[in-house]
Design a protein around this motif. Structure first.
Motif, short mmCIF file in Angstrom:
data_model
loop_
_atom_site.label_atom_id
_atom_site.label_comp_id
_atom_site.label_asym_id
_atom_site.label_seq_id
_atom_site.Cartn_x
_atom_site.Cartn_y
_atom_site.Cartn_z
N PHE A 46 26.45 43.51 59.81
CA PHE A 46 25.92 45.04 60.02
C PHE A 46 25.15 45.64 59.08
N TYR A 47 24.94 45.17 57.95
CA TYR A 47 24.32 46.07 56.81
C TYR A 47 23.41 45.22 56.07
N ALA A 48 23.35 44.07 55.91
CA ALA A 48 22.66 43.04 55.05
C ALA A 48 21.93 42.02 56.07
N PHE A 49 20.58 41.81 55.80
CA PHE A 49 19.95 40.82 56.48
C PHE A 49 19.60 39.65 55.34
N VAL A 50 20.16 38.55 55.49
CA VAL A 50 19.68 37.36 54.60
C VAL A 50 18.53 36.33 55.07
N SER A 51 18.82 36.04 56.29
CA SER A 51 18.11 35.17 57.02
C SER A 51 18.36 34.76 58.26
N VAL A 52 17.42 34.37 59.25
CA VAL A 52 18.13 34.15 60.51
C VAL A 52 18.96 32.78 60.64
N LEU A 85 35.75 48.12 49.39
CA LEU A 85 36.69 47.20 50.54
C LEU A 85 35.71 46.10 50.90
N SER A 86 34.47 46.17 50.85
CA SER A 86 33.60 45.04 51.26
C SER A 86 33.95 44.00 50.50
N GLU A 87 34.20 43.93 48.94
CA GLU A 87 34.34 42.75 48.23
C GLU A 87 35.76 42.36 48.23
N LEU A 88 36.56 43.33 48.43
CA LEU A 88 38.14 42.67 48.56
C LEU A 88 38.36 42.05 50.13
N LEU A 89 37.84 42.48 51.24
CA LEU A 89 37.73 41.86 52.29
C LEU A 89 37.16 40.40 52.34
N TRP A 90 36.15 40.37 51.44
CA TRP A 90 35.44 38.95 51.28
C TRP A 90 36.50 37.93 50.20
N SER A 91 36.95 38.55 49.32
CA SER A 91 37.68 37.66 48.57
C SER A 91 39.12 37.46 49.38
N PHE A 92 39.50 38.23 50.36
CA PHE A 92 40.62 38.01 51.12
C PHE A 92 40.31 36.80 52.29
N SER A 93 39.15 36.76 52.62
CA SER A 93 38.56 35.74 53.42
C SER A 93 38.50 34.61 52.84
N ILE A 94 38.15 34.52 51.47
CA ILE A 94 37.90 33.18 50.84
C ILE A 94 39.29 32.72 50.65
N TRP A 95 40.36 33.24 50.17
CA TRP A 95 41.79 32.70 49.95
C TRP A 95 42.54 32.40 51.12
#
Length: 213
Positions: free
Chosen positions: A52-58, A115-125
């Motif tokens: 929703f806020y960052a585009f890396v590649s198609v 919040l975004s980094e904590l959710l990302w870390s949560f998803s990794i674990w």
């Protein structure tokens, strides 16, 4: 993108193809853990908020949307059209412990306290242990369809190859994701017993066929 990540992504994609083909061909969700699939959906939704806020590649965006869509579709089939073929009595792993443990790990081990980094870390674990309900169900029944074992092999292979991806990036780019590597190691260890059974099963099958020929 290096070859390890590309092949890993393709194996991840193949795991969805194998699973969905199995469900449509047999018109059954037998042997599939609803809880593992739900955990994977939580993993993808919490990790891919950057859509929703960052585009890396198609390629990156298509893969993320595909993983979310395919997992949601599997859950939809299991709760609607194939509901009668799925036995919740076999899918009894306490996922609350996995969710709570992953949340604690994310609070302790993360890169930034946002919040975004904590959710990302949560998803990794959480991804590291999301397969446990599936493996637990497999151990309870003591058997699995061949197509289900192929699905698990593709899923486990994807995570194993990502370990090589991170090692490759460290030596070629100087980039090191220790959190992802540790979580990936945990997940690979969880698959170790399954990999051993998978390989010995098909090696024995190959030897039998070779002997007959």
């Amino acid at each position: 993108m290096n070859i390890f990540r590309l092949v890993a992504d393709l194996m991840h994609l193949a795991s969805f193809v194998i699973l969905l083909l199995k469900m449509h061909k047999t018109r059954s969700a037998a042997g599939i853990s609803f809880k593992s699939q739900l955990l994977y959906l939580i993993v993808f939704l919490t990790r891919y908020l950057d859509l929703f806020y960052a585009f890396v590649s198609v390629y990156n965006s298509v893969m993320k949307i595909t993983f979310i869509g395919c997992t949601a579709y599997v859950l939809y089939l299991m709760k609607t059209k194939l509901r009668a073929t799925w036995d919740p009595a076999l899918d009894t792993f306490k996922v609350e412990y996995l969710l709570g443990g992953s949340a604690v790990m994310a609070l302790v081990f993360h890169f930034k306290f946002t919040l975004s980094e904590l959710l990302w870390s949560f998803s990794i674990w959480l991804e590291a242990v999301a397969i446990l309900p599936q493996l637990f169900q497999l151990s309870r029944t003591g058997q699995a369809e061949t197509i289900t074992t192929h699905y698990l092999f593709a899923l486990g292979g994807y995570r194993g190859l990502y370990l090589f991806n991170w090692i490759w990036r460290y030596f070629t780019e100087g980039h090191w994701e220790w959190l992802q590597f540790v979580a990936g190691m945990i997940q690979t260890v969880l698959y170790a017993d399954f990999f051993y059974i998978y390989f010995t099963r098909y090696v024995d099958l190959f030897l039998i066929v070779a002997t007959v020929d």
